[in-house]
Design a protein around this motif. Structure first.
Motif, mmCIF file in Angstrom:
data_model
loop_
_atom_site.group_PDB
_atom_site.id
_atom_site.type_symbol
_atom_site.label_atom_id
_atom_site.label_comp_id
_atom_site.label_asym_id
_atom_site.label_seq_id
_atom_site.Cartn_x
_atom_site.Cartn_y
_atom_site.Cartn_z
ATOM 1 N N PHE A 180 0.868 -1.173 0.000
ATOM 2 C CA PHE A 180 0.000 0.000 0.000
ATOM 3 C C PHE A 180 0.902 1.220 0.000
ATOM 4 C CE2 PHE A 180 -2.893 3.010 2.336
ATOM 5 C CZ PHE A 180 -3.763 3.204 1.272
ATOM 6 N N GLY A 181 1.091 1.779 -1.196
ATOM 7 C CA GLY A 181 2.048 2.868 -1.345
ATOM 8 C C GLY A 181 3.425 2.382 -0.910
ATOM 9 N N PRO A 182 4.102 3.101 -0.012
ATOM 10 C CA PRO A 182 5.437 2.698 0.438
ATOM 11 C C PRO A 182 5.426 1.684 1.589
ATOM 12 C CG PRO A 182 4.887 4.808 1.375
ATOM 13 C CD PRO A 182 3.743 4.434 0.460
ATOM 14 N N GLU A 183 4.231 1.226 1.977
ATOM 15 C CA GLU A 183 4.104 0.291 3.101
ATOM 16 C C GLU A 183 3.881 -1.131 2.590
ATOM 17 O OE1 GLU A 183 1.841 3.641 5.869
ATOM 18 O OE2 GLU A 183 0.810 1.765 5.396
ATOM 19 N N THR A 184 4.443 -2.115 3.305
ATOM 20 C CA THR A 184 4.275 -3.523 2.950
ATOM 21 C C THR A 184 3.924 -4.318 4.194
ATOM 22 O OG1 THR A 184 5.965 -3.265 1.237
ATOM 23 C CG2 THR A 184 5.366 -5.510 1.838
ATOM 24 N N TYR A 185 2.927 -5.196 4.065
ATOM 25 C CA TYR A 185 2.482 -6.039 5.172
ATOM 26 C C TYR A 185 2.344 -7.474 4.671
ATOM 27 C CZ TYR A 185 1.122 -1.435 6.825
ATOM 28 O OH TYR A 185 1.133 -0.112 7.179
ATOM 29 N N VAL A 186 2.711 -8.440 5.512
ATOM 30 C CA VAL A 186 2.556 -9.855 5.170
ATOM 31 C C VAL A 186 1.575 -10.457 6.170
ATOM 32 C CG1 VAL A 186 3.697 -12.072 4.853
ATOM 33 C CG2 VAL A 186 4.908 -9.949 4.264
ATOM 34 N N VAL A 187 0.430 -10.931 5.647
ATOM 35 C CA VAL A 187 -0.642 -11.468 6.494
ATOM 36 C C VAL A 187 -0.843 -12.943 6.160
ATOM 37 C CG1 VAL A 187 -3.068 -11.240 7.169
ATOM 38 C CG2 VAL A 187 -1.773 -9.198 6.470
ATOM 39 N N VAL A 188 -0.811 -13.780 7.186
ATOM 40 C CA VAL A 188 -1.087 -15.208 6.966
ATOM 41 C C VAL A 188 -2.588 -15.449 7.068
ATOM 42 C CG1 VAL A 188 1.182 -15.999 7.761
ATOM 43 C CG2 VAL A 188 -0.671 -15.771 9.399
ATOM 44 N N ASP A 189 -3.073 -16.389 6.265
ATOM 45 C CA ASP A 189 -4.494 -16.705 6.236
ATOM 46 C C ASP A 189 -5.046 -17.105 7.604
ATOM 47 O OD1 ASP A 189 -4.481 -16.168 3.524
ATOM 48 O OD2 ASP A 189 -4.527 -18.281 2.909
ATOM 49 N N ALA A 190 -4.215 -17.787 8.403
ATOM 50 C CA ALA A 190 -4.684 -18.269 9.716
ATOM 51 C C ALA A 190 -5.127 -17.121 10.615
ATOM 52 C CB ALA A 190 -3.589 -19.091 10.395
ATOM 53 N N LEU A 191 -4.568 -15.933 10.447
ATOM 54 C CA LEU A 191 -5.024 -14.790 11.227
ATOM 55 C C LEU A 191 -6.473 -14.468 10.905
ATOM 56 C CD1 LEU A 191 -4.369 -12.460 13.223
ATOM 57 C CD2 LEU A 191 -3.716 -11.111 11.217
#
Length: 162
Positions: free
Chosen positions: A147-158
């Motif tokens: 998202f723009g200059p931001e990066t996030y890694v989300v696992v499906d289990a969350l």
């Protein structure tokens, strides 16, 4: 004198037995009352947490269904930092989910999910994010969100609770 001493000792012994019996009866009454209090408490389920198998509990002290620490990155850097995050499952009326990420500066970023598919993030003119591009890539059971200059890694289990 000896009779007075024996009589006094006998009186003290009987008095002690009487007090002990009264105390034991009082203790028994207190224990019964305490047991009744415990039983009353056990019969009333908590309003905050669903019964096992009936819904999704929340993490104590929060309104999140789960919390985690996820990889994140800022200023176009790879997601090598750690950010605290929480999920509100079935947050939207349509069953969508909300993941709130606390960035290192303390501000939060909301990421919206339909199932395990992210479809947007909160944005504002004030922080310049209103014009940012939202992109995702999937690798197995995790999704990387840019998202723009931001990066996030989300696992499906969350999201799914699994």
């Amino acid at each position: 004198m000896r009779i007075v001493f024996v009589t006094s000792a006998l009186s003290l012994t009987l008095a002690a037995c009487g007090d002990g019996a009264a105390t034991s009866e009082a203790d028994a009454t207190d224990e019964t009352a305490a047991s009744a209090d415990v039983a009353d408490t056990a019969e009333e389920p908590s309003d905050e947490q669903p019964a096992y198998g009936e819904g999704d509990a929340t993490v104590a002290g929060t309104d999140y269904n789960a919390t985690t620490i996820m990889p994140c990155g800022f200023d176009n850097a790879p997601p090598e930092q750690s950010c605290n995050a929480g999920v509100k499952r079935n947050w939207g009326e349509d069953g969508t989910h909300l993941v709130e990420v606390t960035k290192p500066d303390g501000r939060k970023r909301a990421i919206f999910f339909n199932g395990t598919t992210p479809y947007g993030a909160d944005s504002a003119q004030a922080d310049g994010s209103a014009g940012w591009e939202f992109k995702t890539t999937r690798d197995g059971d995790q999704v990387t969100i840019s998202f723009g200059p931001e990066t996030y890694v989300v696992v499906d289990a969350l999201i799914t609770g699994g």
